[in-house]
Design an enzyme around this catalytic site. Structure first.
Site, PDB file in Angstrom:
ATOM      1  N   PRO A 176      26.333  64.091  32.679  1.00 10.10           N
ATOM      2  CG  PRO A 176      26.943  65.719  31.104  1.00 10.10           C
ATOM      3  CD  PRO A 176      26.468  65.544  32.525  1.00 10.10           C
ATOM      4  CB  ALA A 205      30.925  59.886  26.656  1.00  7.01           C
ATOM      5  CB  CYS A 222      34.225  66.176  29.212  1.00  7.13           C
ATOM      6  SG  CYS A 222      33.977  65.834  27.507  1.00  7.13           S
ATOM      7  CG  ASN A 232      30.115  67.842  37.983  1.00  3.69           C
ATOM      8  OD1 ASN A 232      30.989  67.900  37.123  1.00  3.69           O
ATOM      9  ND2 ASN A 232      29.681  66.692  38.456  1.00  3.69           N
ATOM     10  NE  ARG A 267      34.661  61.003  38.672  1.00  4.11           N
ATOM     11  CZ  ARG A 267      35.746  61.643  39.064  1.00  4.11           C
ATOM     12  NH1 ARG A 267      36.922  61.074  38.890  1.00  4.11           N
ATOM     13  NH2 ARG A 267      35.662  62.838  39.632  1.00  4.11           N
TER      14      ARG A 267
HETATM   15  C1  LIG Z   1      33.267  58.105  31.875  1.00  4.55           C
HETATM   16  C2  LIG Z   1      32.993  59.579  31.889  1.00  4.55           C
HETATM   17  C3  LIG Z   1      32.434  60.179  30.766  1.00  4.55           C
HETATM   18  C4  LIG Z   1      32.150  61.560  30.776  1.00  4.55           C
HETATM   19  N1  LIG Z   1      31.532  62.123  29.688  1.00  4.55           N
HETATM   20  C5  LIG Z   1      31.163  63.417  29.722  1.00  4.55           C
HETATM   21  C6  LIG Z   1      30.399  63.983  28.679  1.00  4.55           C
HETATM   22  O1  LIG Z   1      29.988  63.310  27.721  1.00  4.55           O
HETATM   23  N2  LIG Z   1      30.083  65.301  28.773  1.00  4.55           N
HETATM   24  C7  LIG Z   1      30.470  66.065  29.835  1.00  4.55           C
HETATM   25  O2  LIG Z   1      30.146  67.265  29.881  1.00  4.55           O
HETATM   26  N3  LIG Z   1      31.174  65.561  30.848  1.00  4.55           N
HETATM   27  C8  LIG Z   1      31.516  64.252  30.822  1.00  4.55           C
HETATM   28  N4  LIG Z   1      32.165  63.717  31.893  1.00  4.55           N
HETATM   29  C9  LIG Z   1      32.431  64.531  33.083  1.00  4.55           C
HETATM   30  C10 LIG Z   1      31.296  64.381  34.103  1.00  4.55           C
HETATM   31  O3  LIG Z   1      30.073  64.886  33.595  1.00  4.55           O
HETATM   32  C11 LIG Z   1      31.618  65.130  35.414  1.00  4.55           C
HETATM   33  O4  LIG Z   1      31.795  66.492  35.118  1.00  4.55           O
HETATM   34  C12 LIG Z   1      32.881  64.601  36.090  1.00  4.55           C
HETATM   35  O5  LIG Z   1      32.904  63.181  36.115  1.00  4.55           O
HETATM   36  C13 LIG Z   1      32.989  65.131  37.538  1.00  4.55           C
HETATM   37  O6  LIG Z   1      31.873  64.743  38.301  1.00  4.55           O
HETATM   38  P1  LIG Z   1      31.954  63.495  39.351  1.00  4.55           P
HETATM   39  O7  LIG Z   1      33.120  63.759  40.251  1.00  4.55           O
HETATM   40  O8  LIG Z   1      30.627  63.523  40.062  1.00  4.55           O
HETATM   41  O9  LIG Z   1      32.175  62.261  38.528  1.00  4.55           O
HETATM   42  C14 LIG Z   1      32.469  62.347  31.915  1.00  4.55           C
HETATM   43  C15 LIG Z   1      33.037  61.730  33.027  1.00  4.55           C
HETATM   44  C16 LIG Z   1      33.287  60.368  33.044  1.00  4.55           C
HETATM   45  C17 LIG Z   1      33.862  59.733  34.285  1.00  4.55           C
END
Ligand SMILES: Cc1cc2nc3c(=O)[nH]c(=O)nc-3n(C[C@H](O)[C@H](O)[C@H](O)COP(=O)(O)O)c2cc1C
Length: 349
Positions: free
Chosen positions: A16, A18, A100, A203, A228
């Protein structure tokens, strides 16, 4: 893999995000090989449910099931009420956001900040599970490895959440204190997997098929979740799926396919947001698709001056047609800096 009664297509999940994982983007990732996608978080504040932003986030028209809605907040009864509200509007799975670094809700920090207050975190999980039980809706939860390096409490919390009835736990391999800095670590995720019987999702910083295989192997997690690295690259899911099943890499997508995917993505995006907001919010997606590709910066500069859908579509088509003159398949992007440089901008509402 299952979440309660729901059988998932595979164990590659879209994280997820946002402002990113809206319905059009989730559907695109699902079509390109993701087995499961969680919606952007929806606030537990009742006074904000009717806002345009929240109602867009609650839009699941045409989305393949199971529909998973993530809720964020700091008050157990309000979170229970938010869960029921979303279930009555089609949510088939409720995910609690303890992952987050979300901004303040009701003068308290929500998201991963809850990990610092274990009794409150547990009260929220129990209240949401209890509220969803009459509907047969499973509750899942997303958290980090802990509050800080000196307080990594994910294992203790995961056991308590499992006892409270939470049916799947996702762990981002960073502490709250880290924000998005440093690197994700996977030992803590492996420890959570070892400690509970419910499915665990790993994750953080999974950017390639090799990394997905490595993280699955070292954590023994049931699934991996990608955030990302899927921005502007929604086909990463089919690339990972192919690699996990064959040990070989898929060829990069044809430039003509990327052009078609992005144009379709944009049409869906305008459909959800309308022309004014849609053209502006689409710029970040387009920017991710072209990141590191030839003449991307000049193209982005031109794009910022465009204010209507037709011209934006034409510019995107033109960029990829020009790229296709020299490249059949998408060239490897030249990435400046590390993937961790991406700053996350998250808002609760
Ligand atoms: C732009 C953005 C928005 C995010 N919004 C949420 C969110 O709404 N809820 C959530 O649990 N994590 C949120 N996250 C965290 C991601 O779900 C994830 O845990 C984090 O980016 C690490 O994973 P990755 O390295 O694959 O990006 C957000 C991350 C990013 C970059």
């Amino acid at each position: 893999m299952n979440i309660g009664p729901h059988v998932l297509a595979n164990n590659l999940f879209v994280a997820p995000m946002a402002g990113v994982t809206d319905r059009p983007f989730r559907m695109l990732c699902r079509a390109l090989g993701a087995g499961y996608a969680v919606s952007e978080m929806v606030t537990s504040r009742r006074d904000l449910w009717q806002t345009l932003k929240t109602s867009r986030r609650a839009n699941h028209e045409g989305e393949p099931g199971p529909i998973a809605v993530q809720i964020a907040g700091t008050d157990a009864p309000m979170m229970a009420e938010a869960a029921v509200y979303n279930v009555e509007r089609g949510a088939q799975i409720i995910d609690i956001n303890m992952g987050c670094p979300a901004k303040k809700v009701c003068n308290k920090w929500a998201g991963s900040a809850l990990m610092q207050d274990e009794p409150l975190a547990l009260a929220i999980a129990s209240a949401v599970v209890e509220a969803c039980a009459p509907y047969g809706v499973p509750v899942t939860l997303k958290m980090r490895t802990g509050w800080s390096q000196s307080n990594k409490n994910a294992v203790r919390l995961a056991r308590a959440f499992e006892d409270a009835g939470v049916q799947m736990i996702t762990v981002h391999g960073r502490t709250r204190e880290q924000g998005y800095g440093g690197h994700a670590e996977y030992e803590s995720i492996a420890a959570v997997k070892d400690a509970v019987r419910v499915p665990v999702v790993a994750n953080g910083d999974i950017t390639t098929p090799e990394k997905a295989r490595e993280v699955l192997a070292c954590t023994k997690a049931d699934a991996v979740m990608i955030g990302r690295a899927a921005q502007g690259r929604p086909w990463i899911f089919r690339e990972i799926a192919h690699f996990l099943s064959t040990g070989t890499h898929l060829a990069p997508p044809l430039v003509a396919e990327v052009k078609r995917l992005l144009l379709d993505h944009l049409q869906e995006h305008y459909g959800l947001y309308g022309e004014y907001t849609g053209v502006r919010s689409a710029r970040k997606h387009i920017g991710w698709y072209v990141k590191g590709l030839p003449a991307a910066q000049e193209f982005r500069d031109r794009l910022n001056a465009i204010e209507d859908c037709t011209a934006q579509l034409a510019a995107v088509a033109g960029y990829f047609e020009e790229l296709a003159v020299a490249h059949d398949r998408l060239p490897a992007p030249v990435r400046a800096g590390s993937d961790n440089e991406e700053e996350a901008v998250e808002t609760v509402e």
